[in-house]
Design an enzyme around this catalytic site. Sequence first.
Site, short mmCIF file in Angstrom:
data_model
loop_
_atom_site.label_atom_id
_atom_site.label_comp_id
_atom_site.label_asym_id
_atom_site.label_seq_id
_atom_site.Cartn_x
_atom_site.Cartn_y
_atom_site.Cartn_z
N SER A 181 39.81 44.65 39.49
CA SER A 181 39.56 46.07 39.62
C SER A 181 40.72 46.96 39.16
O SER A 181 40.56 48.16 39.00
CB SER A 181 39.21 46.40 41.07
OG SER A 181 40.29 46.08 41.94
N SER A 231 41.92 40.74 41.06
CA SER A 231 41.94 42.14 40.64
C SER A 231 43.26 42.62 40.07
O SER A 231 43.33 43.72 39.53
CB SER A 231 41.52 43.05 41.80
OG SER A 231 40.14 42.93 42.04
N LYS A 276 47.60 52.41 41.28
CA LYS A 276 46.15 52.31 41.37
C LYS A 276 45.64 53.33 42.38
O LYS A 276 46.24 53.51 43.45
CB LYS A 276 45.78 50.89 41.79
CG LYS A 276 44.29 50.57 41.80
CD LYS A 276 44.11 49.10 42.14
CE LYS A 276 42.65 48.68 42.21
NZ LYS A 276 42.52 47.23 42.52
#
Length: 495
Positions: free
Chosen positions: A148, A172, A67
């Site tokens: 996210s 997330s 990420k």
Amino acid sequence: MRAGTMTSERLVRLSLDRIAEIDKAGPRLNSVLTVNPRALSDARRLDQERRAGRVRGPLHGVPVLLKDNIDTADGTATTAGSLALVDNVTLRDAPIVKRLADAGAVVIGKTNLSEWANFRSTRSISGWSGVGGLVRNPYGLDRTACGSSSGSGAAVAAGLTAIAIGTETNGSVTCPAAMTGVVGLKPTVGLVSRTFIVPISPEQDTAGPMTRTVADAAAVLTAIAGSDPADPATREADRRKTDYVAALDAQSLKGARIGVLRNISGRHPDVDALYDQALAAMREAGAVLVEVKGPDDKVLEQVGSASGDALRSEFRAALDAYLATTPPQVKTRTLDQLIAFNAAEPRETPLFGQEIFEQSAKAPAATDPALRKKRADARKLAADTLDTLMREANVVALVSPSGGPPSISDPVAGGRFFGSPSTLPAVSGYPHLTVPMGYVRGLPVGISFLGPAWSEARLLSLGHAFELKTQARRSPEFLPSVNARPEVARAYDPR
């Protein structure tokens, strides 16, 4: 690779080719922001090690995506999806990256995400960032990949790589994993280092694996778990971690007492039917299922509200501390400067604003005694609630649907929130595992396994047994819409 029929270099090249064909062209998922220019040379070096008889473990030579809020020393920027950080080339590896490298994994790039990990606006669109645009769900390109860690989930689901790393403050990792049909684990807060990861809150943040199988998640967790002197929350990690792959047991459901949560039942009949099928499969595998009433909605509201207030203060302090360590070419070095940057940069606010940033800028200091008490009370209430549910039912874990099928990404009305069991484990710091449970009109739905602190080995083993029993996951079809599915298209236009 053990058999000699595949090399790491070849595997990495296949991943990079698939990123070009599917993520950048083809259905254009927008799940990968950048690729590591050193990936192929790193793979060749690991192939040389293997030929010389040195194998670092099960991840040796395996591609992994990170990420894009995790610092790396490979010359790529860490942007958190924001145009304000496009020059944030830190040239430092976060401890989690070093652990992956030591285990032999090859970082091949960084994934798109909900900008600032979905902590900029109350109206944000999950999976959208100013740097990368909108991540598309491989199971329905008009559907949300949640957030996210949307890019990490979509990339794994699409077969761009077998392994990605996400981060979670509340949902997330587990939400995008569930909505893209992959496995996602939010570990106990403090099991995995957060150093050099763009933060929201040191009280709730953690990184975790996103993979296509539970065994892969166990292998990744084995590599990344451990204490970090720079992260005080991890002081117990070395003592608590174990070999999570060795702990997997295909028969672990047999005799296991598991509590059944139904807080989000009754919201979609097909999700309820999938959940009933999943519970039946557990019974067939020998699990003893116990219906658990709770948690109370008022408790959930109280925990969520107190945590939300604390997060805004913790975010400002943690973000300012991180920005202060960025290289000189990064000009936005405080939250206030970020707010000014976004206000002046139209590419940052075409869809929504920055209300959470503005609220955070006005929030009390993270050291405020009243705020600290509110945070401590919220954490204790969340932990006590989960502990009480498990103790009174005498169960080793709780299960729940992870949520519903992904909703349409809608820049006008916003996405529909189905519900999730993520808040209590997020605020308490307890682990939360999601595993594919089934599909509604081709859209994935996950099942969550919740347990007490440091219970990752048991949760992964239970999830592994469930996965082997049900074999629920199937590959995406990259359809533009659920409306394109034959049974839907025929019903819409029977003539």
